[in-house]
Design a protein around this motif. Structure first.
Motif, PDB file in Angstrom:
ATOM      1  N   SER A  90       0.832  -1.203   0.000  1.00  0.00           N
ATOM      2  CA  SER A  90       0.000   0.000   0.000  1.00  0.00           C
ATOM      3  C   SER A  90       0.871   1.259   0.000  1.00  0.00           C
ATOM      4  O   SER A  90       0.591   2.222  -0.719  1.00  0.00           O
ATOM      5  N   LEU A  91       1.937   1.239   0.790  1.00  0.00           N
ATOM      6  CA  LEU A  91       2.845   2.385   0.851  1.00  0.00           C
ATOM      7  C   LEU A  91       3.501   2.645  -0.503  1.00  0.00           C
ATOM      8  O   LEU A  91       3.535   3.771  -0.984  1.00  0.00           O
ATOM      9  N   TYR A  92       4.002   1.586  -1.149  1.00  0.00           N
ATOM     10  CA  TYR A  92       4.675   1.765  -2.430  1.00  0.00           C
ATOM     11  C   TYR A  92       3.700   2.191  -3.527  1.00  0.00           C
ATOM     12  O   TYR A  92       4.047   2.986  -4.402  1.00  0.00           O
ATOM     13  N   LEU A  93       2.489   1.695  -3.477  1.00  0.00           N
ATOM     14  CA  LEU A  93       1.472   2.142  -4.431  1.00  0.00           C
ATOM     15  C   LEU A  93       1.141   3.613  -4.207  1.00  0.00           C
ATOM     16  O   LEU A  93       0.956   4.380  -5.161  1.00  0.00           O
ATOM     17  N   TYR A  94       1.076   4.021  -2.940  1.00  0.00           N
ATOM     18  CA  TYR A  94       0.822   5.422  -2.604  1.00  0.00           C
ATOM     19  C   TYR A  94       1.947   6.312  -3.122  1.00  0.00           C
ATOM     20  O   TYR A  94       1.694   7.346  -3.752  1.00  0.00           O
ATOM     21  N   SER A  96       4.056  10.192  -7.117  1.00  0.00           N
ATOM     22  CA  SER A  96       5.018  10.495  -8.175  1.00  0.00           C
ATOM     23  C   SER A  96       4.292  10.771  -9.493  1.00  0.00           C
ATOM     24  O   SER A  96       4.608  11.732 -10.202  1.00  0.00           O
ATOM     25  N   ALA A  97       3.310   9.947  -9.817  1.00  0.00           N
ATOM     26  CA  ALA A  97       2.533  10.153 -11.039  1.00  0.00           C
ATOM     27  C   ALA A  97       1.763  11.472 -10.965  1.00  0.00           C
ATOM     28  O   ALA A  97       1.681  12.205 -11.956  1.00  0.00           O
ATOM     29  N   LEU A  98       1.241  11.790  -9.790  1.00  0.00           N
ATOM     30  CA  LEU A  98       0.501  13.036  -9.593  1.00  0.00           C
ATOM     31  C   LEU A  98       1.401  14.240  -9.835  1.00  0.00           C
ATOM     32  O   LEU A  98       1.011  15.200 -10.508  1.00  0.00           O
ATOM     33  N   GLU A  99       2.624  14.193  -9.301  1.00  0.00           N
ATOM     34  CA  GLU A  99       3.590  15.284  -9.497  1.00  0.00           C
ATOM     35  C   GLU A  99       3.924  15.480 -10.967  1.00  0.00           C
ATOM     36  O   GLU A  99       4.179  16.595 -11.402  1.00  0.00           O
ATOM     37  N   ASP A 100       3.931  14.386 -11.736  1.00  0.00           N
ATOM     38  CA  ASP A 100       4.270  14.450 -13.158  1.00  0.00           C
ATOM     39  C   ASP A 100       3.063  14.750 -14.039  1.00  0.00           C
ATOM     40  O   ASP A 100       3.191  14.792 -15.264  1.00  0.00           O
ATOM     41  N   LEU A 150      -3.228   5.121  -6.657  1.00  0.00           N
ATOM     42  CA  LEU A 150      -3.821   5.534  -5.387  1.00  0.00           C
ATOM     43  C   LEU A 150      -5.041   4.679  -5.043  1.00  0.00           C
ATOM     44  O   LEU A 150      -5.252   4.338  -3.880  1.00  0.00           O
ATOM     45  N   SER A 151      -5.826   4.325  -6.049  1.00  0.00           N
ATOM     46  CA  SER A 151      -6.973   3.438  -5.805  1.00  0.00           C
ATOM     47  C   SER A 151      -6.495   2.074  -5.316  1.00  0.00           C
ATOM     48  O   SER A 151      -7.072   1.492  -4.393  1.00  0.00           O
ATOM     49  N   GLN A 152      -5.423   1.583  -5.927  1.00  0.00           N
ATOM     50  CA  GLN A 152      -4.854   0.304  -5.505  1.00  0.00           C
ATOM     51  C   GLN A 152      -4.281   0.406  -4.086  1.00  0.00           C
ATOM     52  O   GLN A 152      -4.371  -0.533  -3.303  1.00  0.00           O
ATOM     53  N   SER A 153      -3.699   1.556  -3.785  1.00  0.00           N
ATOM     54  CA  SER A 153      -3.146   1.769  -2.440  1.00  0.00           C
ATOM     55  C   SER A 153      -4.248   1.661  -1.390  1.00  0.00           C
ATOM     56  O   SER A 153      -4.061   1.035  -0.346  1.00  0.00           O
ATOM     57  N   ALA A 206      -4.906  12.775  -2.106  1.00  0.00           N
ATOM     58  CA  ALA A 206      -4.173  12.627  -3.364  1.00  0.00           C
ATOM     59  C   ALA A 206      -5.090  12.083  -4.456  1.00  0.00           C
ATOM     60  O   ALA A 206      -5.022  12.525  -5.618  1.00  0.00           O
ATOM     61  N   LEU A 207      -5.962  11.167  -4.099  1.00  0.00           N
ATOM     62  CA  LEU A 207      -6.913  10.619  -5.064  1.00  0.00           C
ATOM     63  C   LEU A 207      -7.878  11.710  -5.544  1.00  0.00           C
ATOM     64  O   LEU A 207      -8.235  11.766  -6.729  1.00  0.00           O
ATOM     65  N   GLY A 208      -8.270  12.591  -4.637  1.00  0.00           N
ATOM     66  CA  GLY A 208      -9.111  13.732  -5.018  1.00  0.00           C
ATOM     67  C   GLY A 208      -8.401  14.630  -6.016  1.00  0.00           C
ATOM     68  O   GLY A 208      -9.008  15.131  -6.970  1.00  0.00           O
TER      69      GLY A 208
END
Length: 161
Positions: free
Chosen positions: A6-10, A15-19, A29-32, A51-53
């Motif tokens: 869960s932590l690594y998925l988060y 990282s994807a959000l920042e990019d 994030l859903s998987q997390s 973050a999901l929001g």
């Protein structure tokens, strides 16, 4: 093991959000959330929902974004008022503003509490944009006052400026 995945998925989602990779961020994030253990701390769960929001917002999914951001605030201890009660909830926010004007806040605050307050203010800021786009004036005004009150409670910060 479940907590680690869960932590690594988060982290991958952040990282994807920042990019600006909102679709990928949404997936990670859903998987997390899905892999998070049942006893995950409210603060960690709130961070994932926040973050999901943001990911939903980036994808233009305003209703999903609003639901996730409201869930994040609820888990953080700052639930937004129901739309029908927002006009009546303005008075407590105005009174808090009056208190801040009459008696400026404390000089020192616990760093963890300060981070919690500023994160809630950031979440409220994005939520306020959604309220504005939806034409929800009372919720938007309540939210604007809440942001200011949270930032003033947190003490001196760039967000308050």
């Amino acid at each position: 093991m479940q907590e680690k995945s869960s932590l690594y998925l988060y982290l991958a989602g952040l990282s994807a959000l920042e990019d600006g990779l909102y679709k990928e961020a949404n997936y990670f994030l859903s998987q997390s959330l899905k892999h998070a253990p049942d006893n995950v701390a409210r603060e960690k769960s709130a961070a994932i929902h926040q973050a999901l929001g943001e990911a939903h917002y980036g994808l233009g999914r305003m209703s999903e974004s609003q639901a996730e951001l409201e869930k994040a605030l609820e888990l953080s201890g700052f639930p937004p008022p129901p739309p029908e009660l927002a006009p009546r909830q303005l008075l407590p926010q105005i009174m808090a503003q009056v208190k801040h004007r009459l008696r400026p806040g404390q000089v020192w605050i616990d760093p963890d509490e300060k981070r919690r307050l500023l994160t809630a203010a950031q979440t409220c800021e994005r939520l306020g944009q959604i309220y504005y786009l939806n034409g929800e004036k009372a919720l938007g005004l309540h939210n604007a006052l809440r942001i200011l009150n949270l930032c003033e409670e947190a003490g001196p910060s760039p967000q308050l400026a």
